[in-house]
Design an enzyme around this catalytic site. Structure first.
Site, PDB file in Angstrom:
ATOM      1  N   CYS A  66       0.806  -1.215   0.000  1.00  0.00           N
ATOM      2  CA  CYS A  66       0.000   0.000   0.000  1.00  0.00           C
ATOM      3  C   CYS A  66       0.837   1.262   0.000  1.00  0.00           C
ATOM      4  O   CYS A  66       1.961   1.285   0.495  1.00  0.00           O
ATOM      5  CB  CYS A  66      -0.912   0.053   1.236  1.00  0.00           C
ATOM      6  SG  CYS A  66      -2.026  -1.327   1.395  1.00  0.00           S
ATOM      7  N   ASN A  92      -1.686   1.576   5.599  1.00  0.00           N
ATOM      8  CA  ASN A  92      -0.565   0.836   5.027  1.00  0.00           C
ATOM      9  C   ASN A  92       0.023  -0.032   6.129  1.00  0.00           C
ATOM     10  O   ASN A  92       0.413   0.474   7.175  1.00  0.00           O
ATOM     11  CB  ASN A  92       0.495   1.805   4.494  1.00  0.00           C
ATOM     12  CG  ASN A  92       1.760   1.082   4.052  1.00  0.00           C
ATOM     13  OD1 ASN A  92       1.727  -0.079   3.655  1.00  0.00           O
ATOM     14  ND2 ASN A  92       2.885   1.778   4.130  1.00  0.00           N
ATOM     15  N   GLY A  93       0.095  -1.329   5.901  1.00  0.00           N
ATOM     16  CA  GLY A  93       0.627  -2.241   6.895  1.00  0.00           C
ATOM     17  C   GLY A  93      -0.210  -3.492   6.962  1.00  0.00           C
ATOM     18  O   GLY A  93      -0.917  -3.842   6.010  1.00  0.00           O
TER      19      GLY A  93
END
Length: 495
Positions: free
Chosen positions: A27, A132-133
């Site tokens: 992402c 994101n992650g």
């Protein structure tokens, strides 16, 4: 909130074997507040972050006259967020966006409802979130939330955050987000928005990147500094591990809502994920990769005529290897920059061309030469074998691989698309066995200590020195992957 009609899901006529044999950051996130037509800045930022996610993208914007508006699409930013017809549906001075890859288990099955940013309507107003992650306890959270009555609309772990926020008794949306994020484990960098605020958060370990920029009188949040450059924003600083920033018309407020922890930033961001023109931890990614090449040349010298990168990610390390070794650098492999999806529906014969559709050997340069090929990593090894065959077919006398990362022997559970462990070449073979499997004259990886030296640190020797997350190389996970362990994943045995 309206959502413009999504574009049809693309038909993947051709699975590119070059990109399929790389680890993929899943992402990229970007947000802007305080500028006219903020969504246009977000689209430009996402374009700069396209390397972090090429499957789909989305933008949510807020305008007081029409409330929240969103557009989500499959495919590249340039194909979906450049026309006036789309961008005029996203007015306002506040917007966030997201580009994504799907996770390993659902690739090719993504629905438009999985495309971020996600949106929730709360008692004090709406909020959108882009993440994101990877939440390593998402399965357990999802089961618990469903048992309590939550109805999920996507397969994404990120949606857990919205549901946890909905159940929070926090008196503001930032308060609700704090309470939600305290319940999640794993890695997260988050960009979120309300009607009046832009919010950025990093997990306490700071595994995934997030930076702050100033654009005119407004502010920007981004996964990388290269995306600030494209909109003419000034890089201010990185968001600190465990920090939450809340930005509105009165300015920026910062606080640290999580229990302090030692930073464990992903070291593979330096090796491959981040663009070479970005800055990480005050260091140029390009210069770090050149340093990796220099360390690799010191650790693993070999007599050869040319040093050639596997384009494009191997280029800075190859330059560093050449400078340190004194062996001439050469573009022995040329990449077709306009490749994308194939221009014809591929027959089996076309599929078998594989890497040759994207990479071509500079035959006049290679013939009769002892060649060092520098690449960023070896995952399954399928692409490395094909490239080796191309080099030998062009008449090379010898082929030596030098890899700008240690052997990738463990999967990542913090937001990177990684094969199952048994499909990682280094998980089942020694370095010599990998050399024999690839059928090359020599194969050497940079050591983990060498990689740390290249990024300016000494691994684990000084408690005051930052320690990176290097789990994909070492098997030492800074956050226990609870969901994966429940599924049977075996952690590395204690030594």
């Amino acid at each position: 909130m309206s959502d413009a009609e999504p574009s049809p899901e693309p038909v993947d006529w051709y699975s590119n074997p070059f990109d399929d044999d790389k680890l993929k950051e899943e992402c990229g996130i970007f947000g802007v507040i305080g500028t006219k037509d903020a969504s246009n800045f977000v689209a430009l930022g996402l374009h700069a972050l396209q390397h972090r996610g090429q499957e789909a993208g989305g933008i949510v914007a807020y305008d007081p006259d029409i409330s929240f508006q969103s557009v989500r699409r499959f495919g590249y930013v340039r194909d979906n967020f450049t026309s006036a017809n789309v961008m005029e549906k996203l007015p306002g001075q506040l917007a966030i966006g997201h580009v994504r890859y799907s996770t390993a288990g659902s690739k090719g099955q993504t629905a438009i409802r999985d495309v971020q940013p996600f949106f929730g309507e709360f008692s004090m107003g709406g909020a959108a979130i882009a993440h994101n992650g990877n939440i390593t306890n998402a399965d357990a959270l999802r089961r618990e939330l469903i048992e309590r009555g939550s109805i999920f609309q996507s397969s994404s772990d990120s949606e857990c955050i919205i549901h946890l926020m909905a159940r929070s008794m926090g008196r503001s949306i930032p308060d609700k987000m704090e309470e939600a994020l305290r319940q999640v484990e794993g890695a997260f960098s988050v960009v979120a928005m309300t009607r009046t605020k832009l919010i950025g958060v990093r997990d306490p370990l700071g595994v995934r990147p997030l930076v702050l920029g100033k654009v005119g009188d407004g502010w920007a949040l981004s996964s990388e500094t290269c995306a600030l450059d494209i909109i003419g924003a000034e890089f201010v600083r990185e968001i600190e591990p465990g920090e939450m920033v809340v930005i509105n018309g009165q300015g920026l407020q910062s606080h640290f809502p999580f229990r302090p922890a030692k930073s464990r930033f992903c070291i593979f961001e330096h090796v491959y994920f981040s663009r070479p023109d970005s800055i990480l931890g005050g260091r140029s990614v390009y210069e770090t990769r050149e340093n990796i090449g220099r360390e690799l040349a010191k650790e693993s010298p070999v007599q050869a005529d040319l040093v050639c990168p596997v384009p494009d990610s191997g280029t800075p390390a190859a330059i560093g290897y050449s400078l340190e070794s004194g062996i001439p650098y050469a573009m022995g492999i040329i990449r077709n920059q306009y490749m994308g999806r194939t221009f014809i529906e591929p027959t089996e014969q076309i599929r078998n061309m594989g890497v040759r559709l994207k990479l071509n050997v500079n035959r006049a340069l290679i013939k009769g030469k002892r060649v060092i090929l520098v690449d960023d990593s070896v995952v399954r090894g399928t692409t490395s074998r094909k490239i080796k065959e191309m080099i030998l077919d062009a008449g090379a006398a010898e082929v030596h691989f030098r890899i700008a990362s240690p052997p990738t022997a463990w999967p990542c559970f913090y937001g990177v698309d990684t094969p199952q462990r048994e499909k990682l070449l280094a998980a089942t073979m020694s370095e010599e066995e990998m050399r024999a499997h690839l059928e090359v004259d020599s194969l050497k990886f940079i050591s983990l200590d060498g990689l740390y030296r290249a990024v300016g640190e000494a691994r684990g020797r000084d408690p005051n020195t930052p320690q990176y997350c290097d789990a994909c190389f070492s098997g030492e996970y800074p956050v226990e992957p609870a969901d994966q362990i429940e599924k049977g994943f075996q952690l590395k045995a204690a030594e």
